[in-house]
Design a protein around this motif. Sequence first.
Motif, PDB file in Angstrom:
ATOM      1  N   ILE A   7     -12.029 145.418  38.730  1.00  0.00           N
ATOM      2  CA  ILE A   7     -11.323 145.741  37.214  1.00  0.00           C
ATOM      3  C   ILE A   7     -11.588 144.254  36.603  1.00  0.00           C
ATOM      4  CG2 ILE A   7      -9.716 146.242  35.769  1.00  0.00           C
ATOM      5  CD1 ILE A   7      -8.550 148.311  37.597  1.00  0.00           C
ATOM      6  N   ALA A   8     -11.227 143.378  37.275  1.00  0.00           N
ATOM      7  CA  ALA A   8     -11.414 142.105  36.673  1.00  0.00           C
ATOM      8  C   ALA A   8     -12.757 141.588  36.500  1.00  0.00           C
ATOM      9  CB  ALA A   8     -10.673 141.038  37.533  1.00  0.00           C
ATOM     10  N   GLY A   9     -13.586 141.979  37.406  1.00  0.00           N
ATOM     11  CA  GLY A   9     -15.264 141.717  37.303  1.00  0.00           C
ATOM     12  C   GLY A   9     -15.618 142.494  35.969  1.00  0.00           C
ATOM     13  N   LEU A  10     -15.199 143.648  35.729  1.00  0.00           N
ATOM     14  CA  LEU A  10     -15.515 144.538  34.809  1.00  0.00           C
ATOM     15  C   LEU A  10     -15.021 144.030  33.446  1.00  0.00           C
ATOM     16  CD1 LEU A  10     -15.180 148.088  36.198  1.00  0.00           C
ATOM     17  CD2 LEU A  10     -17.232 146.930  35.405  1.00  0.00           C
ATOM     18  N   ARG A  11     -14.022 143.347  33.193  1.00  0.00           N
ATOM     19  CA  ARG A  11     -13.313 142.876  32.317  1.00  0.00           C
ATOM     20  C   ARG A  11     -14.223 141.498  31.883  1.00  0.00           C
ATOM     21  NH1 ARG A  11      -7.196 143.838  33.457  1.00  0.00           N
ATOM     22  NH2 ARG A  11      -6.815 145.774  32.573  1.00  0.00           N
ATOM     23  N   ARG A  12     -14.450 140.802  32.779  1.00  0.00           N
ATOM     24  CA  ARG A  12     -15.298 139.663  32.480  1.00  0.00           C
ATOM     25  C   ARG A  12     -16.817 140.138  31.809  1.00  0.00           C
ATOM     26  NH1 ARG A  12     -14.771 136.806  38.064  1.00  0.00           N
ATOM     27  NH2 ARG A  12     -14.206 138.842  38.462  1.00  0.00           N
ATOM     28  N   LEU A  14     -17.336 142.776  30.307  1.00  0.00           N
ATOM     29  CA  LEU A  14     -17.020 143.271  29.202  1.00  0.00           C
ATOM     30  C   LEU A  14     -16.873 142.179  28.102  1.00  0.00           C
ATOM     31  CD1 LEU A  14     -16.521 145.887  27.025  1.00  0.00           C
ATOM     32  CD2 LEU A  14     -14.069 145.568  27.830  1.00  0.00           C
ATOM     33  N   ASP A  15     -16.237 141.092  28.444  1.00  0.00           N
ATOM     34  CA  ASP A  15     -16.070 139.777  27.728  1.00  0.00           C
ATOM     35  C   ASP A  15     -17.211 139.292  27.475  1.00  0.00           C
ATOM     36  OD1 ASP A  15     -13.142 140.324  27.740  1.00  0.00           O
ATOM     37  OD2 ASP A  15     -12.776 138.806  29.092  1.00  0.00           O
ATOM     38  N   ASP A  16     -18.165 139.176  28.224  1.00  0.00           N
ATOM     39  CA  ASP A  16     -19.522 138.631  27.972  1.00  0.00           C
ATOM     40  C   ASP A  16     -20.147 139.491  27.224  1.00  0.00           C
ATOM     41  OD1 ASP A  16     -18.839 136.482  29.952  1.00  0.00           O
ATOM     42  OD2 ASP A  16     -20.177 137.712  31.742  1.00  0.00           O
ATOM     43  N   LEU A  17     -20.344 140.715  27.210  1.00  0.00           N
ATOM     44  CA  LEU A  17     -20.778 141.675  26.141  1.00  0.00           C
ATOM     45  C   LEU A  17     -20.454 141.404  24.937  1.00  0.00           C
ATOM     46  CD1 LEU A  17     -21.109 145.113  28.196  1.00  0.00           C
ATOM     47  CD2 LEU A  17     -23.081 143.525  27.435  1.00  0.00           C
ATOM     48  N   THR A  18     -19.164 141.138  24.889  1.00  0.00           N
ATOM     49  CA  THR A  18     -18.470 141.218  23.364  1.00  0.00           C
ATOM     50  C   THR A  18     -18.832 139.887  22.915  1.00  0.00           C
ATOM     51  OG1 THR A  18     -16.573 142.353  24.081  1.00  0.00           O
ATOM     52  CG2 THR A  18     -16.224 140.810  22.342  1.00  0.00           C
ATOM     53  N   MET A  19     -18.940 138.665  23.714  1.00  0.00           N
ATOM     54  CA  MET A  19     -19.463 137.428  23.071  1.00  0.00           C
ATOM     55  C   MET A  19     -21.008 137.514  22.752  1.00  0.00           C
ATOM     56  SD  MET A  19     -16.991 135.358  23.233  1.00  0.00           S
ATOM     57  CE  MET A  19     -17.973 133.764  23.127  1.00  0.00           C
ATOM     58  N   SER A  20     -21.658 138.403  23.739  1.00  0.00           N
ATOM     59  CA  SER A  20     -22.944 138.425  23.224  1.00  0.00           C
ATOM     60  C   SER A  20     -23.229 139.232  21.858  1.00  0.00           C
ATOM     61  CB  SER A  20     -23.855 139.153  24.217  1.00  0.00           C
ATOM     62  OG  SER A  20     -23.851 138.330  25.524  1.00  0.00           O
ATOM     63  N   ASN A  88     -26.576 149.043  26.416  1.00  0.00           N
ATOM     64  CA  ASN A  88     -25.871 148.297  27.605  1.00  0.00           C
ATOM     65  C   ASN A  88     -24.435 148.814  27.714  1.00  0.00           C
ATOM     66  OD1 ASN A  88     -28.109 146.450  28.097  1.00  0.00           O
ATOM     67  ND2 ASN A  88     -27.259 144.856  26.569  1.00  0.00           N
ATOM     68  N   ARG A  89     -23.808 149.320  26.615  1.00  0.00           N
ATOM     69  CA  ARG A  89     -22.492 149.667  26.661  1.00  0.00           C
ATOM     70  C   ARG A  89     -22.466 150.933  27.644  1.00  0.00           C
ATOM     71  NH1 ARG A  89     -19.501 153.818  25.165  1.00  0.00           N
ATOM     72  NH2 ARG A  89     -21.189 154.516  24.040  1.00  0.00           N
ATOM     73  N   ARG A  90     -23.481 151.990  27.462  1.00  0.00           N
ATOM     74  CA  ARG A  90     -23.665 152.980  27.915  1.00  0.00           C
ATOM     75  C   ARG A  90     -23.784 152.761  29.706  1.00  0.00           C
ATOM     76  NH1 ARG A  90     -26.674 155.012  23.561  1.00  0.00           N
ATOM     77  NH2 ARG A  90     -28.452 154.437  24.956  1.00  0.00           N
ATOM     78  N   GLU A  93     -20.625 151.423  31.077  1.00  0.00           N
ATOM     79  CA  GLU A  93     -19.759 152.447  31.491  1.00  0.00           C
ATOM     80  C   GLU A  93     -20.086 153.438  32.619  1.00  0.00           C
ATOM     81  OE1 GLU A  93     -18.268 156.429  28.607  1.00  0.00           O
ATOM     82  OE2 GLU A  93     -18.393 154.448  27.506  1.00  0.00           O
ATOM     83  N   THR A  94     -21.285 153.814  32.678  1.00  0.00           N
ATOM     84  CA  THR A  94     -21.761 154.366  33.873  1.00  0.00           C
ATOM     85  C   THR A  94     -21.626 153.581  35.164  1.00  0.00           C
ATOM     86  OG1 THR A  94     -23.714 155.468  32.324  1.00  0.00           O
ATOM     87  CG2 THR A  94     -23.698 155.652  34.880  1.00  0.00           C
ATOM     88  N   TRP A  95     -21.889 152.420  35.140  1.00  0.00           N
ATOM     89  CA  TRP A  95     -21.814 151.544  36.415  1.00  0.00           C
ATOM     90  C   TRP A  95     -20.255 151.588  36.614  1.00  0.00           C
ATOM     91  CZ3 TRP A  95     -19.026 147.156  36.884  1.00  0.00           C
ATOM     92  CH2 TRP A  95     -19.116 146.395  38.218  1.00  0.00           C
ATOM     93  N   TYR A  96     -19.532 151.500  35.711  1.00  0.00           N
ATOM     94  CA  TYR A  96     -18.143 151.393  35.912  1.00  0.00           C
ATOM     95  C   TYR A  96     -17.464 152.845  36.437  1.00  0.00           C
ATOM     96  CZ  TYR A  96     -12.870 151.184  34.846  1.00  0.00           C
ATOM     97  OH  TYR A  96     -11.546 151.233  34.980  1.00  0.00           O
TER      98      TYR A  96
END
Length: 173
Positions: A7-12, A14-20, A88-90, A93-96
């Motif tokens: 979960i922490a990895g996924l949050r990182r 997600l944060d990277d995607l948000t920054m991008s 990338n979001r999809r 989400e699928t990977w998660y």
Amino acid sequence: MSVESDIAGLRRVLDDLTMSRSDLEMQVEGLKEELVFMKKNHKEEMVALHSNMSTSSVNVEVDAKPQEDLSKVMEEIRSQYEGIVEKNRREMETWYKIKKSNLESQLAETESRYSLQLRQLQVVVDNLETELSQVRMDIERQASEYQILLDIKTRLELEIAEYRRLLDGEDVK
């Protein structure tokens, strides 16, 4: 702990995607400002050219392709970036979901395995308790038999001592 780590990895991620995404939005805003500036310069140049053309009577034909509408180009670029972000979001989400599903199945498998081991250990404990109970009963029985034999021995020793005393007493008479 593994799930929390994932979960922490996924949050990182997600944060990277948000920054991008925010970087891309800032680039789009920069390009919009540049477009406004270029339109303004173009308009000024066109006004200057019109004023030059009205004063001069030179007729020039230009064989160039028509200028593209920059706002249309910017809209296409924005649309492409938004498509990439959505893709990338999809994918994330699928990977998660796959990762969460795998972790849940591993957890169920681990619980099942430990449950089986616990049942096996309980059988061993039950067998040992039964064996211990039998050993205690054997010890109590042996202690009882020993006490009986000790009592018999003591009585026999007393009888022997009595016979000796009697025999020794007859010899004295």
